[in-house]
Design a protein around this motif. Structure first.
Motif, PDB file in Angstrom:
ATOM      1  N   GLY A 194       0.748  -1.100   0.020  1.00 38.69           N
ATOM      2  CA  GLY A 194       0.109   0.190   0.022  1.00 38.69           C
ATOM      3  C   GLY A 194       0.950   1.362   0.122  1.00 38.69           C
ATOM      4  O   GLY A 194       2.124   1.202  -0.140  1.00 38.69           O
ATOM      5  N   ALA A 195       0.318   2.406   0.585  1.00 38.77           N
ATOM      6  CA  ALA A 195       1.004   3.559   0.332  1.00 38.77           C
ATOM      7  C   ALA A 195       0.443   4.540   1.436  1.00 38.77           C
ATOM      8  O   ALA A 195      -0.602   4.861   1.503  1.00 38.77           O
ATOM      9  N   ARG A 200       4.157   4.520   6.377  1.00 40.09           N
ATOM     10  CA  ARG A 200       3.706   3.706   7.159  1.00 40.09           C
ATOM     11  C   ARG A 200       3.198   2.370   6.250  1.00 40.09           C
ATOM     12  O   ARG A 200       2.553   2.642   5.332  1.00 40.09           O
ATOM     13  N   ARG A 201       3.141   1.270   7.061  1.00 45.34           N
ATOM     14  CA  ARG A 201       2.743  -0.007   6.271  1.00 45.34           C
ATOM     15  C   ARG A 201       1.260   0.038   6.739  1.00 45.34           C
ATOM     16  O   ARG A 201       0.726  -0.033   7.867  1.00 45.34           O
ATOM     17  N   PRO A 202       0.210   0.424   5.814  1.00 47.60           N
ATOM     18  CA  PRO A 202      -1.178   0.242   5.969  1.00 47.60           C
ATOM     19  C   PRO A 202      -1.739  -1.187   6.511  1.00 47.60           C
ATOM     20  O   PRO A 202      -1.309  -2.288   6.241  1.00 47.60           O
ATOM     21  N   ALA A 203      -2.791  -1.032   7.645  1.00 47.66           N
ATOM     22  CA  ALA A 203      -3.230  -2.073   7.989  1.00 47.66           C
ATOM     23  C   ALA A 203      -3.948  -3.028   7.324  1.00 47.66           C
ATOM     24  O   ALA A 203      -3.809  -4.337   7.438  1.00 47.66           O
ATOM     25  N   ALA A 204      -4.438  -2.682   6.166  1.00 45.76           N
ATOM     26  CA  ALA A 204      -5.065  -3.296   5.279  1.00 45.76           C
ATOM     27  C   ALA A 204      -4.331  -4.044   4.147  1.00 45.76           C
ATOM     28  O   ALA A 204      -4.596  -4.765   3.508  1.00 45.76           O
ATOM     29  N   SER A 205      -2.940  -3.648   4.007  1.00 50.21           N
ATOM     30  CA  SER A 205      -2.020  -4.330   3.006  1.00 50.21           C
ATOM     31  C   SER A 205      -1.613  -5.721   3.542  1.00 50.21           C
ATOM     32  O   SER A 205      -1.955  -6.164   4.691  1.00 50.21           O
ATOM     33  N   THR A 206      -1.502  -6.462   2.921  1.00 49.95           N
ATOM     34  CA  THR A 206      -1.248  -8.048   2.897  1.00 49.95           C
ATOM     35  C   THR A 206      -0.201  -8.176   3.940  1.00 49.95           C
ATOM     36  O   THR A 206       0.309  -8.609   4.861  1.00 49.95           O
ATOM     37  N   THR A 207       1.002  -7.312   3.943  1.00 52.53           N
ATOM     38  CA  THR A 207       2.249  -7.131   4.769  1.00 52.53           C
ATOM     39  C   THR A 207       1.955  -6.727   6.330  1.00 52.53           C
ATOM     40  O   THR A 207       2.109  -7.019   7.267  1.00 52.53           O
ATOM     41  N   LYS A 212       0.222  -7.973  11.768  1.00 50.39           N
ATOM     42  CA  LYS A 212      -0.608  -7.959  12.742  1.00 50.39           C
ATOM     43  C   LYS A 212      -0.775  -9.274  13.416  1.00 50.39           C
ATOM     44  O   LYS A 212      -0.955  -9.574  14.669  1.00 50.39           O
ATOM     45  N   ALA A 213      -0.781 -10.313  12.513  1.00 48.63           N
ATOM     46  CA  ALA A 213      -0.773 -11.678  12.874  1.00 48.63           C
ATOM     47  C   ALA A 213       0.219 -12.203  13.697  1.00 48.63           C
ATOM     48  O   ALA A 213       0.084 -12.828  14.920  1.00 48.63           O
TER      49      ALA A 213
END
Length: 292
Positions: A194-195, A200-207, A212-213
């Motif tokens: 994402g962007a 920052r790494r967006p929470a909805a991106s796969t990474t 989070k997991a």
């Protein structure tokens, strides 16, 4: 002439005496279960915990009492040992059970993303212990990275898509359909990074979902964070190995493990290089997972 022998009351075998359970015994059993509900607590760091574990192993009556306390709380005892402590998992109807919907809400994720969060957890488990013997070996330690798990899932998505095409199945997104087949279609179309304006790494991106997991598993005492490389590196704990053993019969986990993405030869597991990675949306230096 046959001699008649009469048994007196004193000679009659007495039934074995049973040891009464005291309130102190019940309190100790409950205390042991309470220790088991603190997965980050290492038995070696707490003398009382160590003593209760020894009592469990040496006193069958106390072990049965502790098991009964756990069962009454809706907990399943996976193992009681110095390495894992009292490792418990929650039954589906237990107040301690964490459901994927609750987990997704905790991560501030859209409710429609719960399949992606579930797939992330399946991928972590499959990658942490790629072989049955890894689960059986108490000394085995698996290691995973955020970027590596995402790369693994994207290659798994490629394999699932190829399989669907071979079967003549529709490969369009099916976001409202449950199961692994729906999840991989959504994952493959989701941006890896994402962007955001502040990088920052967006929470909805796969990474972001994988991160989070992994953080959730670390907070729960199942993984230990070991570094920041490749989005974050983690190693497995004895408790996580027991949890994965317990879920090893899960059909989705078996399907993911059988895709052939993680070849195992001499014990060193790595991702199988993709034939063409141009459209896999991998992050730079994906940091393929490594194992010891």
């Amino acid at each position: 002439m046959t001699e008649h022998v009469e048994w007196s009351e004193a000679e009659t075998p007495a039934p074995p005496a049973s040891t009464a359970v005291t309130p102190a015994d019940a309190a100790d059993a409950a205390r042991l279960v309470a220790f088991g509900l603190q997965p980050k607590l290492a038995p070696a760091r707490d003398q009382e915990y160590t003593e209760l574990l020894r009592r469990y192993r040496e006193d069958p009556a106390f072990a049965r009492l502790a098991d009964a306390v756990a069962a009454g709380l809706g907990l399943i005892v996976l193992e009681v040992s110095p390495r894992a402590g009292m490792a418990v998992t929650a039954a589906e109807d237990s107040v301690f059970a964490v459901r994927m919907g609750d987990y997704a809400r905790r991560t501030a994720a859209d409710s429609g993303d719960r399949f992606l969060h579930g797939l992330a957890h399946l991928a972590i488990a499959a990658l942490a212990f790629p072989r049955p013997e890894d689960l059986a070996d108490d000394s085995y330690i698996g290691r995973v990275t955020v970027n590596g798990v995402d790369a693994f899932v994207r290659q798994a998505c490629r394999r699932l898509e190829e399989r669907a095409e071979e079967r003549g199945e529709n490969t369009d997104p099916a976001t409202d359909a449950p199961g692994l087949e729906a999840a991989w279609r959504i994952w493959a179309r989701r941006s890896a990074t994402g962007a955001t304006k502040d990088a920052r790494r967006p929470a909805a991106s796969t990474t972001g979902i994988v991160a989070k997991a992994l953080a959730f598993l670390a907070d729960s005492g199942f993984l230990q964070r070991t570094g920041d490389d490749n989005g974050g590196t983690y190693r497995t704990t004895a408790r996580y190995q027991l949890q994965v053993r317990d879920m090893a019969g899960n059909a989705a986990l078996a399907e993911l493990s059988e895709l052939g993405v993680v070849p195992v030869t001499d014990g060193t597991a790595t991702l199988l290089p993709a034939e063409d990675t141009d459209d896999l949306d991998l992050v730079a230096d994906a940091g393929l997972p490594f194992h010891s």
